[in-house]
Scaffold this active site. Sequence first.
Site, PDB file in Angstrom:
ATOM      1  N   HIS A 193       9.513 -10.549  -5.462  1.00  0.00           N
ATOM      2  CA  HIS A 193       8.257 -11.039  -5.855  1.00  0.00           C
ATOM      3  C   HIS A 193       7.938 -12.464  -5.196  1.00  0.00           C
ATOM      4  O   HIS A 193       6.846 -12.566  -4.752  1.00  0.00           O
ATOM      5  CB  HIS A 193       8.354 -11.455  -7.432  1.00  0.00           C
ATOM      6  CG  HIS A 193       8.631 -10.183  -8.349  1.00  0.00           C
ATOM      7  ND1 HIS A 193       9.970 -10.038  -8.882  1.00  0.00           N
ATOM      8  CD2 HIS A 193       7.755  -9.492  -8.746  1.00  0.00           C
ATOM      9  CE1 HIS A 193       9.775  -8.984  -9.859  1.00  0.00           C
ATOM     10  NE2 HIS A 193       8.317  -8.575  -9.485  1.00  0.00           N
ATOM     11  N   GLN A 197       1.872   0.545 -20.444  1.00  0.00           N
ATOM     12  CA  GLN A 197       2.315   1.365 -19.086  1.00  0.00           C
ATOM     13  C   GLN A 197       3.811   1.898 -19.343  1.00  0.00           C
ATOM     14  O   GLN A 197       4.278   2.583 -18.444  1.00  0.00           O
ATOM     15  CB  GLN A 197       2.385   0.420 -17.975  1.00  0.00           C
ATOM     16  CG  GLN A 197       3.071  -0.638 -17.558  1.00  0.00           C
ATOM     17  CD  GLN A 197       3.160  -1.368 -16.484  1.00  0.00           C
ATOM     18  OE1 GLN A 197       2.032  -2.190 -16.297  1.00  0.00           O
ATOM     19  NE2 GLN A 197       3.730  -1.438 -15.441  1.00  0.00           N
TER      20      GLN A 197
HETATM   21  O1  PAF Z   1       4.469  -3.533 -10.787  1.00  0.00           O
HETATM   22  C1  PAF Z   1       4.265  -4.195 -11.821  1.00  0.00           C
HETATM   23  O2  PAF Z   1       5.253  -5.238 -12.058  1.00  0.00           O
HETATM   24  C2  PAF Z   1       3.279  -3.861 -12.814  1.00  0.00           C
HETATM   25  O3  PAF Z   1       3.140  -2.524 -12.803  1.00  0.00           O
HETATM   26  C3  PAF Z   1       2.121  -4.832 -12.883  1.00  0.00           C
HETATM   27  C4  PAF Z   1       1.358  -4.367 -11.829  1.00  0.00           C
HETATM   28  C5  PAF Z   1       2.239  -6.156 -13.040  1.00  0.00           C
HETATM   29  C6  PAF Z   1       1.208  -4.255 -14.215  1.00  0.00           C
HETATM   30  O4  PAF Z   1       1.893  -4.502 -15.339  1.00  0.00           O
END
Ligand code: PAF
Length: 284
Positions: free
Chosen positions: A36, A60
């Site tokens: 990140h 998700q």
């Molecule tokens: O890649 C991720 O961490 C997630 O899928 C995202 C893009 C932050 C969406 O929740």
Amino acid sequence: MLLHTIKEVREQIKQWKKEGFSIGLVPTMGALHEGHLSLIKKATEQCDKVVVSVFVNPIQFCPGEDLDKYPRTLEADTQMCAQAGVDIVFAPTPTEMYGEGQMKSNDFLTYVIPPFFQVNKLCGKSRVGHFDGVCTVVNKLFNITQPDFAFFGEKDAQQLSIIKKMVKDLNIPVEIIACPIIREDSGLALSSRNKYLSDEDKIHALALSKILNNIKNCYNQGVTDVEALKETAYKFLNENHDLEYLEFLNDEDLEEVSTANDDTRVFIACKVGGVRLIDNIKLG
Ligand code: PAF
């Protein structure tokens, strides 16, 4: 600054836009690591103001997945972001994003559904509805933060490809910046889920990057037949590995290929010690 509400973020963004600042968004689910940080670094270099969203997006996660177990480390994440020069950490609650949600009320009903040909493969096959949740939340984050640039890792190459298509199809005024995979010295691709791996699992997890690197070496030596390249993977796998897929797709449109070329990306998903890991490599 750490903000929890959409209203506060909108007010700050409005002010920055008025002052002519460019805005970069790095969407995350927190548990931030060097991977990140590499996105954040790129964003701070390229944009006047940087927003990092930290939101474990419930829609998700599929039934049986690790939503409750998913690591939540907001304090450490906020500190990392401050040190990296991030201007806003946006950490909404699920209620802030979805109200009482679809189950309990009509607070949230509208989803963005990516095309079937992009989701009926790789992670989309076993994680039904996952990319609906990703596209929907990313769209909401774009609407809330109105970024000029948004930064996504190539580690989730299927997600990246789906988001690029969504942005193009829906004319969303944002430029998607793809950032390379960051690895430990051992080769293991960084992931928030690596936290769940025991020391022994971590050794078994190296099979993923070894398989991908070996395939790339074989390709560089002239092997292009996908079945032959797939065969080379098995010597790295044993009873500690639960291989979900090893697929060869065209990087641009995620179409399957039978003969590899420079545009081919090799994708792998494998469970190690019950932890689902993914990785990929471009052959060219
Ligand atoms: O890649 C991720 O961490 C997630 O899928 C995202 C893009 C932050 C969406 O929740």
